[in-house]
Design a protein around this motif. Structure first.
Motif, short mmCIF file in Angstrom:
data_model
loop_
_atom_site.label_atom_id
_atom_site.label_comp_id
_atom_site.label_asym_id
_atom_site.label_seq_id
_atom_site.Cartn_x
_atom_site.Cartn_y
_atom_site.Cartn_z
N VAL A 131 0.85 -1.18 0.00
CA VAL A 131 0.00 0.00 0.00
C VAL A 131 0.89 1.24 0.00
N PRO A 132 0.71 2.17 -0.94
CA PRO A 132 1.57 3.35 -1.00
C PRO A 132 1.59 4.14 0.31
N ALA A 133 2.75 4.68 0.63
CA ALA A 133 2.92 5.39 1.90
C ALA A 133 2.00 6.61 2.01
N ASP A 134 1.72 7.27 0.88
CA ASP A 134 0.90 8.48 0.98
C ASP A 134 -0.53 8.20 1.42
N LEU A 135 -0.97 6.93 1.32
CA LEU A 135 -2.31 6.58 1.77
C LEU A 135 -2.36 6.26 3.26
N LEU A 136 -1.20 6.06 3.87
CA LEU A 136 -1.16 5.59 5.26
C LEU A 136 -0.63 6.62 6.25
N GLY A 137 -0.04 7.71 5.75
CA GLY A 137 0.57 8.68 6.65
C GLY A 137 -0.41 9.26 7.65
N GLY A 138 -1.61 9.67 7.16
CA GLY A 138 -2.61 10.23 8.06
C GLY A 138 -3.10 9.22 9.07
N TYR A 139 -3.18 7.97 8.63
CA TYR A 139 -3.64 6.90 9.53
C TYR A 139 -2.65 6.70 10.68
N LEU A 140 -1.35 6.69 10.37
CA LEU A 140 -0.35 6.51 11.42
C LEU A 140 -0.36 7.69 12.39
N SER A 141 -0.63 8.90 11.89
CA SER A 141 -0.73 10.06 12.77
C SER A 141 -1.90 9.90 13.74
N VAL A 142 -3.01 9.36 13.23
CA VAL A 142 -4.18 9.12 14.08
C VAL A 142 -3.84 8.10 15.16
N LEU A 143 -3.16 7.02 14.77
CA LEU A 143 -2.78 6.01 15.75
C LEU A 143 -1.87 6.59 16.83
N ALA A 144 -0.90 7.39 16.41
CA ALA A 144 0.04 7.99 17.36
C ALA A 144 -0.67 8.93 18.33
N ALA A 145 -1.60 9.72 17.79
CA ALA A 145 -2.32 10.66 18.65
C ALA A 145 -3.20 9.93 19.65
N THR A 146 -3.85 8.87 19.21
CA THR A 146 -4.70 8.11 20.11
C THR A 146 -3.88 7.41 21.18
N ALA A 147 -2.74 6.84 20.78
CA ALA A 147 -1.88 6.17 21.76
C ALA A 147 -1.38 7.14 22.82
N ALA A 148 -1.13 8.40 22.43
CA ALA A 148 -0.58 9.38 23.37
C ALA A 148 -1.65 10.01 24.25
N THR A 149 -2.86 10.22 23.71
CA THR A 149 -3.88 10.98 24.44
C THR A 149 -5.12 10.18 24.78
N GLY A 150 -5.33 9.02 24.08
CA GLY A 150 -6.56 8.26 24.26
C GLY A 150 -7.74 8.84 23.51
N ARG A 151 -7.51 9.89 22.74
CA ARG A 151 -8.58 10.54 21.99
C ARG A 151 -8.80 9.85 20.65
N LEU A 152 -10.05 9.52 20.35
CA LEU A 152 -10.37 8.92 19.06
C LEU A 152 -10.31 9.97 17.96
N PRO A 153 -10.11 9.55 16.70
CA PRO A 153 -10.02 10.53 15.62
C PRO A 153 -11.31 11.34 15.48
N GLY A 154 -11.16 12.63 15.19
CA GLY A 154 -12.31 13.51 15.02
C GLY A 154 -12.80 13.53 13.58
N ARG A 155 -13.76 14.45 13.34
CA ARG A 155 -14.39 14.52 12.02
C ARG A 155 -13.38 14.83 10.92
N ALA A 156 -12.46 15.75 11.17
CA ALA A 156 -11.49 16.13 10.14
C ALA A 156 -10.59 14.95 9.77
N GLU A 157 -10.11 14.22 10.81
CA GLU A 157 -9.25 13.06 10.53
C GLU A 157 -10.02 11.98 9.77
#
Length: 350
Positions: A14-40
């Motif tokens: 799977v091309p990296a450009d399709l997964l970058g935003g997803y990994l950012s969501v995972l990192a943010a959730t792991a750090a804060t426990g917050r689920l992705p919002g509408r924009a994500e």
């Protein structure tokens, strides 16, 4: 994150450009426990649509998501679920858009095909090889059939499963259901009618003759549609009418003045009888359909055989033509057919 992104992309394709935003969501959730919002979530839907457009299977995209979750910190699986749902929604939306475009292209192609404007490349895309001879079978139901009617796709899938995708086209045109198949596949038209019969309570079908090329398909379609119209105008009993069996009628209509003269001369005297000419015309039709058998004709009309005999004698006296005489029978039968084609006596002879 870049290392994880590279590993996931290499492992799944799977091309990296399709997964970058997803990994950012995972990192943010792991750090804060917050689920992705509408924009994500909206960004992930866009990535899902891009994956569909690039031809990446949904299972491969899902595998990449799960693999990335394995490589990141724990506690992110709530984000995984929401992210994968967003990916899938975007993916499915892109597929639906593609399907709609295909259907729009299909409807445009059918219109062009039945006007004789289709080219070979487009025809090949929709499963037709225009160098062959094709024949059309047309169905008129008790309701107008629209292009998006699910019955069309269901019948076409059944026919394609039996005869192959490069042999059959089923579509709606002017409220009619149309099946186009190679002339060499004589069974295709019968199979088409079989599926129609199982789905529609009331219908009439016309079958055109095989003709070669795009113009041939138009000709066959017109023959099939005209067969239905003739069947209705003449009150023919068969539910399925073949254009090849009705070739005499276009010949009759080709010289309208001659057929008007025939009807007027032969059947005109019937207008002087009490009750008008219609009962006598119906009697003649029944006799011709029953090969001269009075009993069968009487059964067909729901009257006695004696009444049949009386009416035929009345016809002979008024017109001078007898249905029992071979030559006169032909003249009478042709005149009766002409009367039905001209819708006489309901319409004046002009």
């Amino acid at each position: 994150m870049d290392d994880v992104l590279a590993r996931v992309s290499e492992a799944t394709g799977v091309p990296a450009d399709l997964l970058g935003g997803y990994l950012s969501v995972l990192a943010a959730t792991a750090a804060t426990g917050r689920l992705p919002g509408r924009a994500e979530v909206d960004d992930l839907k866009v990535c899902g649509a891009l994956a569909a457009e690039r031809g990446i299977p949904l299972r491969v995209l899902a595998d990449a998501c799960l693999h990335a979750a394995e490589l990141t910190a724990g506690g992110a699986f709530g984000a995984v679920r929401r992210s994968m749902a967003a990916f899938a929604e975007g993916y499915e939306a892109a597929q639906l858009t593609a399907i709609r475009k295909e259907e729009e292209g299909r409807r445009a192609f059918v219109d062009d095909l039945l006007w004789g404007r289709a080219d070979a490349r487009r025809a090949e895309h929709f499963g037709l090889r225009l160098a062959e001879a094709y024949m059309a079978t047309v169905v008129k139901a008790d309701r107008a059939l629209a292009a998006e009617d699910p019955l069309i796709r269901r019948i076409e899938q059944a026919l394609v499963a039996r005869f192959g995708s490069h042999n059959i086209l089923v579509a709606a045109r002017d409220g009619l259901l149309v099946c186009v198949a190679p002339g060499s596949l004589g069974a295709a038209g019968g199979e088409f009618v079989h599926h129609v019969r199982s789905a529609l309570p009331s219908f009439r079908a016309g079958v055109g003759r095989p003709h070669a090329g795009p113009g041939g398909i138009v000709t066959s379609y017109q023959e099939a549609a005209n067969a239905i119209e003739l069947g209705e105008r003449l009150g023919l009993r068969p539910q399925v009418l073949k254009a090849s069996d009705l070739l005499v009628f276009p010949v009759l209509l080709r010289d309208r003045s001659a057929i008007v003269d025939l009807v007027s001369t032969v059947l005109g005297p019937l207008t002087t009888t009490r009750g008008g000419p219609e009962p006598l015309l119906e009697t003649l039709e029944a006799i011709f359909a029953s090969q001269g058998n009075h009993t069968a004709a009487a059964r067909r009309l729901g009257i006695s055989a004696r009444t049949i005999t009386y009416r035929l004698e009345r016809v002979r006296r008024l017109t001078g033509f007898s249905p029992t005489d071979p030559t006169q029978r032909f003249t009478l039968e042709t005149a009766v057919l002409g009367a039905r084609l001209l819708e006489w006596p309901a319409q004046p002879l002009t």
